[in-house]
Design a protein around this motif. Structure first.
Motif, PDB file in Angstrom:
ATOM      1  N   SER A 133     -37.515 -58.617  -5.519  1.00  0.00           N
ATOM      2  CA  SER A 133     -36.942 -59.704  -6.314  1.00  0.00           C
ATOM      3  C   SER A 133     -36.499 -60.874  -5.450  1.00  0.00           C
ATOM      4  CB  SER A 133     -35.736 -59.201  -7.117  1.00  0.00           C
ATOM      5  OG  SER A 133     -36.123 -58.202  -8.016  1.00  0.00           O
ATOM      6  N   VAL A 147     -44.338 -54.668 -11.379  1.00  0.00           N
ATOM      7  CA  VAL A 147     -43.332 -55.371 -10.587  1.00  0.00           C
ATOM      8  C   VAL A 147     -43.837 -55.599  -9.164  1.00  0.00           C
ATOM      9  CG1 VAL A 147     -41.016 -55.159  -9.581  1.00  0.00           C
ATOM     10  CG2 VAL A 147     -41.394 -54.570 -11.976  1.00  0.00           C
ATOM     11  N   ASP A 168     -44.825 -49.644 -14.940  1.00  0.00           N
ATOM     12  CA  ASP A 168     -43.818 -50.696 -14.737  1.00  0.00           C
ATOM     13  C   ASP A 168     -43.677 -51.030 -13.259  1.00  0.00           C
ATOM     14  OD1 ASP A 168     -43.156 -50.661 -17.496  1.00  0.00           O
ATOM     15  OD2 ASP A 168     -41.554 -49.183 -17.162  1.00  0.00           O
ATOM     16  N   SER A 193     -46.613 -58.310  -9.170  1.00  0.00           N
ATOM     17  CA  SER A 193     -46.030 -59.637  -9.377  1.00  0.00           C
ATOM     18  C   SER A 193     -45.369 -60.159  -8.104  1.00  0.00           C
ATOM     19  CB  SER A 193     -45.012 -59.567 -10.521  1.00  0.00           C
ATOM     20  OG  SER A 193     -44.348 -60.796 -10.661  1.00  0.00           O
ATOM     21  N   SER A 194     -44.613 -59.294  -7.435  1.00  0.00           N
ATOM     22  CA  SER A 194     -43.895 -59.710  -6.235  1.00  0.00           C
ATOM     23  C   SER A 194     -44.831 -60.038  -5.079  1.00  0.00           C
ATOM     24  CB  SER A 194     -42.908 -58.625  -5.803  1.00  0.00           C
ATOM     25  OG  SER A 194     -42.178 -59.064  -4.673  1.00  0.00           O
TER      26      SER A 194
END
Length: 128
Positions: free
Chosen positions: A55, A79, A75, A82-83
């Motif tokens: 994040s 994540v 999930d 995306s990162s």
């Protein structure tokens, strides 16, 4: 649910070059090592000994094993994908990367604190 690595400040200071710039508890991964640290985990960059936050896009030298209820493998892959894309990494097989990270901690107890030294990840502290 998945068991994964999250950023932690636990055991910071064990090594004199520890650092913790992540958000406590955020998911982390082991990013590719740069040329400066490729042969020396104590090199000037720090990526040869760090876990990268998914994040914050910051890093820490300590990560904790946690079972994350309500998060599926799909999930976790989403994540992670995306990162790494946001950070500009070109990872051909994010699913395989995710599985390798999940496999890395599958047999470790929740609360175990790990450190990363180039190609090695080792337990720094086990929780009783």
């Amino acid at each position: 649910m998945v068991k994964a690595l999250v950023a932690t400040s636990a055991t910071q200071g064990y090594r004199d070059n520890d650092y913790h710039w992540c958000v406590e508890g955020e998911l982390v991964w082991i990013a590719p090592t740069c040329a400066q640290d490729r042969y020396d985990p104590d090199g000037g960059c720090g990526c040869g000994r760090g876990f990268a936050g998914l994040s914050s896009h910051r890093a820490t030298t300590t990560a904790m094993v946690r079972t994350l209820h309500g998060i599926t493998r799909a999930d976790y892959i989403m994540v992670l994908r995306s990162s790494v894309e946001e950070q500009g990494y070109e990872i051909d097989d994010v699913e395989a990367l995710a599985d390798s990270l999940l496999d890395l901690v599958a047999d470790l107890p929740d609360g175990a604190v790990l450190e990363h030294r180039l190609d090695y990840v080792q337990v720094r502290q086990r929780v009783p």
